[in-house]
Write a protein that holds these residues in place. Structure first.
Motif, short mmCIF file in Angstrom:
data_model
loop_
_atom_site.label_atom_id
_atom_site.label_comp_id
_atom_site.label_asym_id
_atom_site.label_seq_id
_atom_site.Cartn_x
_atom_site.Cartn_y
_atom_site.Cartn_z
N GLY A 93 -0.55 -39.41 7.32
CA GLY A 93 -1.56 -40.10 8.35
C GLY A 93 -0.34 -41.23 8.37
N VAL A 94 -0.24 -41.71 7.52
CA VAL A 94 0.70 -43.51 7.44
C VAL A 94 1.19 -42.81 9.20
N GLY A 95 2.65 -41.65 9.20
CA GLY A 95 3.53 -41.83 9.74
C GLY A 95 2.88 -41.23 11.01
N GLU A 96 1.38 -40.60 11.52
CA GLU A 96 1.77 -40.57 12.80
C GLU A 96 1.30 -41.53 13.63
N THR A 97 1.63 -40.89 14.99
CA THR A 97 1.70 -41.76 16.05
C THR A 97 0.49 -41.21 17.02
N SER A 98 0.45 -40.10 17.20
CA SER A 98 -0.20 -39.78 18.58
C SER A 98 -1.56 -39.89 18.54
N PRO A 99 -1.65 -39.97 16.95
CA PRO A 99 -4.27 -40.30 17.51
C PRO A 99 -3.88 -41.84 17.73
N VAL A 100 -3.24 -42.42 16.87
CA VAL A 100 -3.06 -43.71 17.28
C VAL A 100 -2.88 -44.62 18.27
N LEU A 101 -2.14 -43.31 18.85
CA LEU A 101 -1.14 -44.15 20.47
C LEU A 101 -2.73 -43.91 21.98
N LEU A 102 -3.82 -43.16 21.65
CA LEU A 102 -4.50 -42.71 21.89
C LEU A 102 -6.10 -43.51 22.18
N THR A 103 -5.72 -43.98 20.57
CA THR A 103 -7.01 -44.50 19.81
C THR A 103 -7.02 -46.20 19.95
N SER A 104 -6.36 -46.49 19.80
CA SER A 104 -5.88 -48.22 18.77
C SER A 104 -5.69 -49.17 19.69
N GLY A 105 -4.93 -49.35 21.16
CA GLY A 105 -4.64 -50.14 21.90
C GLY A 105 -3.27 -50.67 21.03
N ALA A 106 -2.36 -51.05 21.24
CA ALA A 106 -1.23 -52.24 21.19
C ALA A 106 -1.47 -53.69 20.44
N ALA A 107 -2.19 -54.43 20.16
CA ALA A 107 -2.21 -55.96 19.98
C ALA A 107 -1.37 -56.31 19.76
N ASN A 108 -0.90 -57.48 19.67
CA ASN A 108 -0.16 -57.99 19.46
C ASN A 108 0.17 -59.67 18.49
N PHE A 109 -0.83 -59.29 18.13
CA PHE A 109 -1.65 -60.42 16.94
C PHE A 109 -2.35 -59.59 15.95
N VAL A 110 -2.88 -60.73 15.00
CA VAL A 110 -3.27 -59.85 13.53
C VAL A 110 -4.64 -60.10 14.44
N GLN A 111 -4.78 -58.71 13.77
CA GLN A 111 -6.53 -57.47 14.41
C GLN A 111 -6.88 -57.41 12.82
N ALA A 112 -7.74 -58.59 11.85
CA ALA A 112 -8.65 -57.60 10.46
C ALA A 112 -9.63 -56.93 11.19
N ASN A 113 -10.10 -57.65 12.07
CA ASN A 113 -12.04 -56.31 12.53
C ASN A 113 -11.45 -54.95 13.17
N PRO A 114 -11.85 -53.78 12.61
CA PRO A 114 -11.73 -52.44 12.64
C PRO A 114 -12.89 -52.58 13.83
N LEU A 115 -13.45 -53.33 14.03
CA LEU A 115 -14.74 -53.69 15.27
C LEU A 115 -14.08 -53.87 16.31
N ASP A 116 -13.85 -54.87 16.30
CA ASP A 116 -13.15 -56.22 17.35
C ASP A 116 -11.61 -55.79 18.07
N GLY A 117 -12.08 -54.40 19.04
CA GLY A 117 -10.85 -54.64 19.85
C GLY A 117 -9.46 -54.40 19.54
#
Lengths: 337, 410
Positions: free
Chosen positions: B308-332
């Motif tokens: 799971g750590v290395g899987e890119t493709s599901p994350v690519l579609l769902t997480s969006g790429a922030a370039n700052f520290v985001q500790a709240n999983p509900l907030d963007g």
């Protein structure tokens, strides 16, 4: 002499215990909670499949059978078909298996038959570790380290084996003194090599496990008849492990069909049916989804989901076949794939 | 084969036993009988003798010379790769040739097969080592700056040197997403495995079939599922939660199936012993089955996590790429290591690619650590938590009995 006090008047009356298979008390809670968990997992995992099928319906209804036979993907012109990407997916997977199968077989044989006992455990760990390395790392490896060499190899193949239909590269001159690198990179061939690295450890692990289950009696019988090491492998190990070899290969094939990120990194997208794997430009279903999902309209999203559903059906068929072969074979009854 | 070798003369020199032999082997004469099968030469067993060793070493020395001659003098085949390929082919050829002088075809085939198999394993080993070493060599430079671990990419130009920016946000994101994924996949996966093995029944067989089928789900399709349901239909923004759910959906069948395999090999007589002692099924599962299978379960879970750590493709579609520290999983949008690597490589900027390799080293180290942990947990029980023999002996309580002089207990 011993005597059993059969009729001791002071003993309490023995009551036969009620025997029932129906769980009571904490057992009932346990059984029902477990059943509920199983049901929820069934809903979640089964839900994915059903959802995909349901979402694919509008697309299949709109484009009909041409969705599977049309090779262009031009949503703006309302032409959508996945024949090109399906062929690309299959050709990348086949290239991957072309490299992965012999290497996996040889390394599995080496680990189970030739490796000194001292380093055997280490090698098994190394193969497992290879399976755990993230696919993006293999993507980096393939893109930056492998691709120049693969392009060179492609050029060489084209020059010497250009008459083989799928080694042909259109739009290039093999005998030109300066070779146009850009026509040789980003091909299905390059992507296939990176994918091969990913499926190799998986196939190797299954094969090795099956080989290690070879009955020692048969091995010793072959040795006692005067067989050489290779004789033992050919007459005992390989026939015994045939199910594992086929099953492991097909499991690897299933993984190769669904591989995304290494393929996206390496290929340059092309929407056409082509079997010349050395030529630049290819595509696969998963790469198509990864590239197109971002700015997709609902209709296109449905088309992507339909493509994903087709991919899922293909991998499902391949994996099921692999599981059946592994389970049916003499050796694979308890090999966990 | 019933071939009988004609006895060498040395045996005939033995003193004849006085009694008439009861059985004798009719040594057929080749000159008179055409049906006699040819004598089967015995193959050498045991350690190779000096002759053999010499042939083996000599074959490779000859192959080395041939490879040099062919690649450097005869044909325009520059480069190390061609040299190695020609060396291998020449080695196989020379080994076959040299051993066919002294031994039989069977033995020649054995030696050639040994070389081919070993060569295949070496190729795989080189490929694995090259992948690991290549990433480490390309990626160590950004790691020498401490800010790579303590900083994020907020406001950092793609061309900025390695002294600015880092991957802290991606590391945190990976941790959070993996935590959410595990919170979904671990209890459900292990619970399903318990259901399938301990409760059983027709329904369990259906669940097992479906779970096994869903291990075939390509990870990108799992991501697409979450993208369509959670993000588009439920309106949750692209966030750590969505990415974690996608990872969970992806890992769930993998963990459930692996745990099922592990639980199935728990010996049935342990269960029966526990039930015979009057324990309930829940107690049996909790106190006997799960502890017995614990190392295997841990391995299954950790390997699922490593996947799971290395899987890119599901994350690519769902997480969006922030370039700052985001500790709240509900907030963007939130970033993670694989996604960071992917986006940085796609940007094509040399420094971005350098950062991508640095992040890849971090990711690989993470996977390696998980892997070593899995090996450590899966070690056989006897090496762990086992007091030494001396302390165990010291703990044995000997019942104190006073004895009188003539041995009777007082």
């Amino acid at each position: 002499m011993t005597s059993l006090p059969l009729a001791d008047p002071s003993a309490p009356e023995a009551q036969p215990r009620r025997i029932s298979r129906r769980p009571t008390g904490s057992d009932a809670i346990f059984v029902n909670v477990a059943r509920a968990i199983g049901a929820s997992v069934l809903v979640i995992t089964g839900g994915v499949g059903v959802f995909l099928a349901w979402q694919a319906v509008p697309t299949l209804r709109r484009y009909g059978f041409s969705f599977l036979t049309e090779q262009r993907w031009q949503p703006e012109a309302d032409i959508i078909g996945i024949a090109g990407v399906l062929v690309g997916t299959v050709s990348i997977a086949l290239v991957a298996m072309f490299f992965a199968f012999p290497l996996a077989l040889l390394s599995a044989l080496y680990i189970s038959e030739y490796a000194p006992a001292k380093i055997k455990g280490l090698l098994v760990s190394a193969v497992d570790l290879m399976a755990a390395i993230p696919s993006i790392v293999y993507g980096l490896w393939g893109f930056f380290l492998m691709m120049p060499h693969a392009a060179e190899l492609a050029w060489w193949l084209q020059r010497h084996f250009g008459w083989v239909p799928f080694f042909k590269i259109r739009g290039t001159d093999a005998d030109s003194p300066v070779w146009d690198t850009s026509r040789y990179v980003s091909s299905a061939f390059c992507a296939g090599i990176a994918v091969a690295m990913m499926v190799l450890p998986m196939a190797c692990a299954v094969m090795r496990q099956v080989f290690s289950q070879t009955p020692p009696g048969e091995r010793e019988a072959a040795l006692a008849l005067g067989a050489t090491k290779w004789g033992v492998i050919r007459s005992v190990v390989l026939p015994f492990g045939r199910g594992g070899i086929i099953g492991g290969t097909m499991l690897g094939l299933g993984r190769a069909l669904g591989e995304t990120i290494a393929v996206v990194l390496i290929i340059s997208p092309a929407f056409e049916i082509k079997w010349n794997v050395l030529e630049t430009g290819a595509n696969s279903v998963s790469a198509l989804i990864a590239v197109q999902f971002g700015d997709a309209t609902p209709a296109q999203l449905s088309a992507l989901l339909a493509a994903g559903f087709v991919l899922f059906l293909i991998t499902l068929a391949v994996n099921t076949l692999a599981a059946v072969i592994v389970n049916r074979s003499r050796s694979g009854a308890d090999a966990d794939a | 084969m019933t071939a009988v070798e004609t006895r060498p003369d040395s045996l005939a020199d033995r003193p004849e036993p006085s009694a008439e032999p009861k059985t004798f082997l009719p040594a057929r004469d080749r000159a008179q009988d055409d049906d006699v099968p040819p004598p089967v030469p015995r193959r050498a067993i045991g350690a190779p003798n000096a002759d053999e060793l010499f042939a083996r070493a000599g074959a490779w020395i000859a192959a080395l010379g041939m490879a040099w001659l062919i690649t450097q003098r005869f044909l325009p085949l520059g480069g190390l790769a061609w040299f190695l390929i020609v060396l291998l082919v020449a080695g196989i050829f020379m080994t076959g040739l040299l051993s066919s002088i002294s031994t039989t075809f069977v033995e020649v085939r054995d030696r050639v097969a040994g070389i081919v198999v070993t060569a295949g394993a070496v190729v795989v080993g080189i490929a694995l080592v090259s992948a690991v070493v290549f990433v480490f060599v390309r990626g160590w430079k950004p790691l020498t700056h401490l800010n790579f671990f303590t900083d994020d990419m907020a406001g950092v130009e793609p061309k900025a040197p390695f002294t600015q920016g880092g991957v802290l946000h991606a590391i945190i994101g990976t941790g959070i997403q993996l935590g959410i994924g595990l919170a979904v996949a671990l209890p459900l996966g292990v619970g399903t495995a318990v259901f399938m093995t301990e409760v059983g029944g027709r329904f369990a067989r259906i669940v097992r079939t479906v779970v096994e089928a869903m291990t075939a789900l390509p990870s990108i399709v799992a991501g697409l599922f979450i993208y369509t349901t959670v993000i588009l239909t439920l309106g949750v923004p692209r966030s750590g939660l969505a990415a974690g759910l996608a990872l969970g959906v992806m890992m769930l069948p993998i963990i459930a199936r692996a745990a099922d395999v592990v639980l199935r090999v728990v010996p049935g007589n342990l269960r029966e012993a526990s039930l015979a002692l009057g324990a309930s099924r829940w107690r049996t599962t909790w106190n006997v089955v799960l502890p017995t299978a614990r190392p295997g379960l841990a391995t299954a879970v950790i390997l699922g996590v490593a996947r799971g750590v290395g899987e890119t493709s599901p994350v690519l579609l769902t997480s969006g790429a922030a370039n700052f520290v985001q500790a709240n999983p509900l907030d963007g949008a939130m970033n993670s290591l694989p996604l960071f690597i992917y986006t940085q490589v796609r940007s094509g900027e040399p420094h971005s690619i350098g950062r991508a390799f640095g992040a890849a080293v971090v990711l690989m180290t993470l996977v390696l650590a998980l892997f070593v942990l899995a090996r450590f947990v899966a070690r056989p029980r006897k090496y762990r938590n086992r007091p030494s023999l001396r302390s165990r002996v010291a703990r044995i309580r000997v019942p104190r009995t006073r004895t009188t002089r003539n041995g009777e207990a007082a």
